[in-house]
Design a protein around this motif. Structure first.
Motif, PDB file in Angstrom:
ATOM      1  N   VAL A  55      78.256  42.797  23.128  1.00 26.23           N
ATOM      2  CA  VAL A  55      78.464  43.241  21.753  1.00 26.23           C
ATOM      3  C   VAL A  55      77.505  44.361  21.368  1.00 26.23           C
ATOM      4  CG1 VAL A  55      78.353  42.541  19.329  1.00 26.23           C
ATOM      5  CG2 VAL A  55      79.420  41.044  21.019  1.00 26.23           C
ATOM      6  N   ILE A  56      76.281  44.332  21.882  1.00 28.81           N
ATOM      7  CA  ILE A  56      75.262  45.279  21.445  1.00 28.81           C
ATOM      8  C   ILE A  56      74.792  46.130  22.621  1.00 28.81           C
ATOM      9  CG2 ILE A  56      73.503  43.456  21.663  1.00 28.81           C
ATOM     10  CD1 ILE A  56      71.974  44.935  19.410  1.00 28.81           C
ATOM     11  N   ALA A  57      74.836  47.447  22.441  1.00 23.89           N
ATOM     12  CA  ALA A  57      74.481  48.367  23.523  1.00 23.89           C
ATOM     13  C   ALA A  57      73.018  48.785  23.481  1.00 23.89           C
ATOM     14  CB  ALA A  57      75.371  49.608  23.452  1.00 23.89           C
ATOM     15  N   SER A  58      72.337  48.558  22.372  1.00 28.64           N
ATOM     16  CA  SER A  58      70.969  49.050  22.207  1.00 28.64           C
ATOM     17  C   SER A  58      70.014  48.452  23.238  1.00 28.64           C
ATOM     18  CB  SER A  58      70.469  48.709  20.802  1.00 28.64           C
ATOM     19  OG  SER A  58      69.114  49.081  20.662  1.00 28.64           O
ATOM     20  N   ALA A  59      69.034  49.272  23.648  1.00 24.65           N
ATOM     21  CA  ALA A  59      67.982  48.816  24.557  1.00 24.65           C
ATOM     22  C   ALA A  59      66.705  48.472  23.800  1.00 24.65           C
ATOM     23  CB  ALA A  59      67.698  49.888  25.604  1.00 24.65           C
ATOM     24  N   ASP A  60      66.815  48.340  22.486  1.00 21.83           N
ATOM     25  CA  ASP A  60      65.660  48.010  21.642  1.00 21.83           C
ATOM     26  C   ASP A  60      65.674  46.511  21.349  1.00 21.83           C
ATOM     27  OD1 ASP A  60      63.850  47.566  19.558  1.00 21.83           O
ATOM     28  OD2 ASP A  60      64.302  49.474  18.579  1.00 21.83           O
ATOM     29  N   PRO A  61      64.616  45.781  21.738  1.00 22.63           N
ATOM     30  CA  PRO A  61      64.586  44.341  21.484  1.00 22.63           C
ATOM     31  C   PRO A  61      64.756  43.979  20.005  1.00 22.63           C
ATOM     32  CG  PRO A  61      62.843  44.944  23.001  1.00 22.63           C
ATOM     33  CD  PRO A  61      63.433  46.230  22.496  1.00 22.63           C
ATOM     34  N   PHE A  62      64.274  44.842  19.124  1.00 18.26           N
ATOM     35  CA  PHE A  62      64.376  44.532  17.695  1.00 18.26           C
ATOM     36  C   PHE A  62      65.801  44.706  17.185  1.00 18.26           C
ATOM     37  CE2 PHE A  62      59.878  45.275  18.313  1.00 18.26           C
ATOM     38  CZ  PHE A  62      59.340  44.173  17.675  1.00 18.26           C
ATOM     39  N   ASP A  63      66.564  45.584  17.800  1.00 20.24           N
ATOM     40  CA  ASP A  63      67.986  45.670  17.457  1.00 20.24           C
ATOM     41  C   ASP A  63      68.714  44.397  17.878  1.00 20.24           C
ATOM     42  OD1 ASP A  63      67.759  48.170  16.331  1.00 20.24           O
ATOM     43  OD2 ASP A  63      68.386  49.246  18.142  1.00 20.24           O
ATOM     44  N   VAL A  64      68.306  43.838  19.010  1.00 18.83           N
ATOM     45  CA  VAL A  64      68.903  42.570  19.449  1.00 18.83           C
ATOM     46  C   VAL A  64      68.548  41.462  18.455  1.00 18.83           C
ATOM     47  CG1 VAL A  64      69.094  40.894  21.318  1.00 18.83           C
ATOM     48  CG2 VAL A  64      68.759  43.312  21.852  1.00 18.83           C
ATOM     49  N   LEU A  65      67.310  41.445  17.983  1.00 21.25           N
ATOM     50  CA  LEU A  65      66.908  40.452  16.985  1.00 21.25           C
ATOM     51  C   LEU A  65      67.714  40.626  15.703  1.00 21.25           C
ATOM     52  CD1 LEU A  65      65.080  38.182  15.942  1.00 21.25           C
ATOM     53  CD2 LEU A  65      63.370  39.938  15.359  1.00 21.25           C
ATOM     54  N   ARG A  66      67.906  41.856  15.284  1.00 24.84           N
ATOM     55  CA  ARG A  66      68.684  42.093  14.055  1.00 24.84           C
ATOM     56  C   ARG A  66      70.126  41.625  14.234  1.00 24.84           C
ATOM     57  NH1 ARG A  66      65.510  46.905  14.531  1.00 24.84           N
ATOM     58  NH2 ARG A  66      63.838  46.905  12.962  1.00 24.84           N
ATOM     59  N   TYR A  67      70.684  41.887  15.401  1.00 25.23           N
ATOM     60  CA  TYR A  67      72.050  41.419  15.645  1.00 25.23           C
ATOM     61  C   TYR A  67      72.089  39.898  15.651  1.00 25.23           C
ATOM     62  CZ  TYR A  67      76.465  40.301  17.771  1.00 25.23           C
ATOM     63  OH  TYR A  67      77.696  39.747  18.002  1.00 25.23           O
ATOM     64  N   ALA A  68      71.113  39.276  16.291  1.00 17.46           N
ATOM     65  CA  ALA A  68      71.069  37.813  16.333  1.00 17.46           C
ATOM     66  C   ALA A  68      70.997  37.243  14.919  1.00 17.46           C
ATOM     67  CB  ALA A  68      69.880  37.344  17.165  1.00 17.46           C
ATOM     68  N   ALA A  69      70.216  37.889  14.049  1.00 17.63           N
ATOM     69  CA  ALA A  69      70.105  37.413  12.671  1.00 17.63           C
ATOM     70  C   ALA A  69      71.438  37.492  11.951  1.00 17.63           C
ATOM     71  CB  ALA A  69      69.042  38.215  11.926  1.00 17.63           C
ATOM     72  N   SER A  70      72.249  38.497  12.298  1.00 17.11           N
ATOM     73  CA  SER A  70      73.573  38.608  11.675  1.00 17.11           C
ATOM     74  C   SER A  70      74.512  37.499  12.141  1.00 17.11           C
ATOM     75  CB  SER A  70      74.192  39.979  11.989  1.00 17.11           C
ATOM     76  OG  SER A  70      74.648  40.050  13.333  1.00 17.11           O
ATOM     77  N   CYS A  71      74.161  36.866  13.264  1.00 16.30           N
ATOM     78  CA  CYS A  71      74.967  35.751  13.790  1.00 16.30           C
ATOM     79  C   CYS A  71      74.571  34.418  13.162  1.00 16.30           C
ATOM     80  CB  CYS A  71      74.817  35.659  15.307  1.00 16.30           C
ATOM     81  SG  CYS A  71      75.409  37.111  16.196  1.00 16.30           S
ATOM     82  N   GLY A  72      73.420  34.397  12.500  1.00 14.79           N
ATOM     83  CA  GLY A  72      72.979  33.168  11.856  1.00 14.79           C
ATOM     84  C   GLY A  72      71.540  32.829  12.198  1.00 14.79           C
ATOM     85  N   PRO A  73      70.908  31.952  11.406  1.00 15.16           N
ATOM     86  CA  PRO A  73      69.492  31.639  11.593  1.00 15.16           C
ATOM     87  C   PRO A  73      69.173  30.984  12.929  1.00 15.16           C
ATOM     88  CG  PRO A  73      70.495  30.197   9.945  1.00 15.16           C
ATOM     89  CD  PRO A  73      71.483  31.272  10.235  1.00 15.16           C
ATOM     90  N   ASN A  74      70.074  30.205  13.478  1.00 14.50           N
ATOM     91  CA  ASN A  74      69.785  29.558  14.764  1.00 14.50           C
ATOM     92  C   ASN A  74      69.688  30.585  15.880  1.00 14.50           C
ATOM     93  OD1 ASN A  74      69.716  27.011  13.613  1.00 14.50           O
ATOM     94  ND2 ASN A  74      71.862  26.555  14.069  1.00 14.50           N
ATOM     95  N   ALA A  75      70.637  31.521  15.921  1.00  8.72           N
ATOM     96  CA  ALA A  75      70.592  32.573  16.939  1.00  8.72           C
ATOM     97  C   ALA A  75      69.339  33.421  16.782  1.00  8.72           C
ATOM     98  CB  ALA A  75      71.838  33.445  16.843  1.00  8.72           C
ATOM     99  N   ALA A  76      68.996  33.747  15.553  1.00 10.35           N
ATOM    100  CA  ALA A  76      67.801  34.550  15.304  1.00 10.35           C
ATOM    101  C   ALA A  76      66.549  33.820  15.775  1.00 10.35           C
ATOM    102  CB  ALA A  76      67.695  34.878  13.819  1.00 10.35           C
TER     103      ALA A  76
END
Length: 216
Positions: free
Chosen positions: A46-67
């Protein structure tokens, strides 16, 4: 832009970013590798970014457990990363001088408090640091470029934004400082970064850590 020495002399408190000015966090454990490891915890396609913080932001959009899961692993990877690196050349001298000049220095960073504290202790830099305002939760809204970390640092010092200056090497640092009402000094070591950060109109811009020293 104001001269950096004049700007520093007007302030009592320095807020210093960690990744860049103090060390290169992902120099030995690349950010892209960390991002790939984090993506495996969610939906890597789903996410192409190589930035770990972009992955965290995407995870947060999936819900608090994923984040929470992603942030916990990011914390662990940051700990591994900082164990492999050394301080940026010249940072110890800058911190020593700031302390001698009477400034307080607070690390203000999107990196985890645990990783920052570990690195500072390992390299005997903690004596120069008054406090750390950094990531303690999985909520990316509390990270720069938002003002929350700077607001917390101001509150911890029982001071006002006008007595503080943020030193950082990213757009997020400059934007967060502006949102918090704090002056900013951009550290831009490459021509491309100088162009990008100058466009954000920081209060001052330097090209080397040595430029942050007050002594001639």
């Amino acid at each position: 832009m104001t001269g950096v020495k004049e700007l520093l002399q007007e302030k009592d408190h320095v807020f210093l970013d960690f990744d860049g000015p103090v060390c290169d966090v992902f120099a030995r454990l690349p950010a892209s590798e960390v991002a790939d490891r984090l993506k495996r915890l969610i939906e890597p396609e789903v996410i192409a970014s190589a930035d770990p913080f972009d992955v965290l932001r995407y995870a947060a959009s999936c819900g608090p457990n994923a984040a929470h899961v992603v942030e916990r692993q990011l914390n662990r990877f940051e700990g591994e990363a900082v164990a492999l690196i050394s301080p940026a050349p010249g940072i110890a001298e800058v911190l020593r001088e700031w302390r001698a000049q009477g400034f307080t220095v607070t690390i203000v960073s999107n990196n985890s408090v645990d990783a920052i504290r570990s690195f500072l202790g390992l390299h005997e830099l903690a004596v120069h640091i008054r406090g750390i305002s950094a990531r303690t939760t999985s909520d990316p809204a509390l990270l720069k470029p938002g003002p929350a970390l700077l607001d917390a640092a101001v509150k911890a010092l029982a001071t006002s934004p006008g007595q503080c200056v943020m030193v950082g090497d990213s757009a997020a640092d400059i934007l967060a400082a502006r949102s918090a009402g704090v002056a900013s000094i951009a550290l831009a070591k490459t021509p491309s970064k100088r162009k990008a950060l100058a466009a954000l109109d920081p209060d001052a811009l330097v090209t080397d850590l040595a430029d942050l020293r007050l002594a001639p």
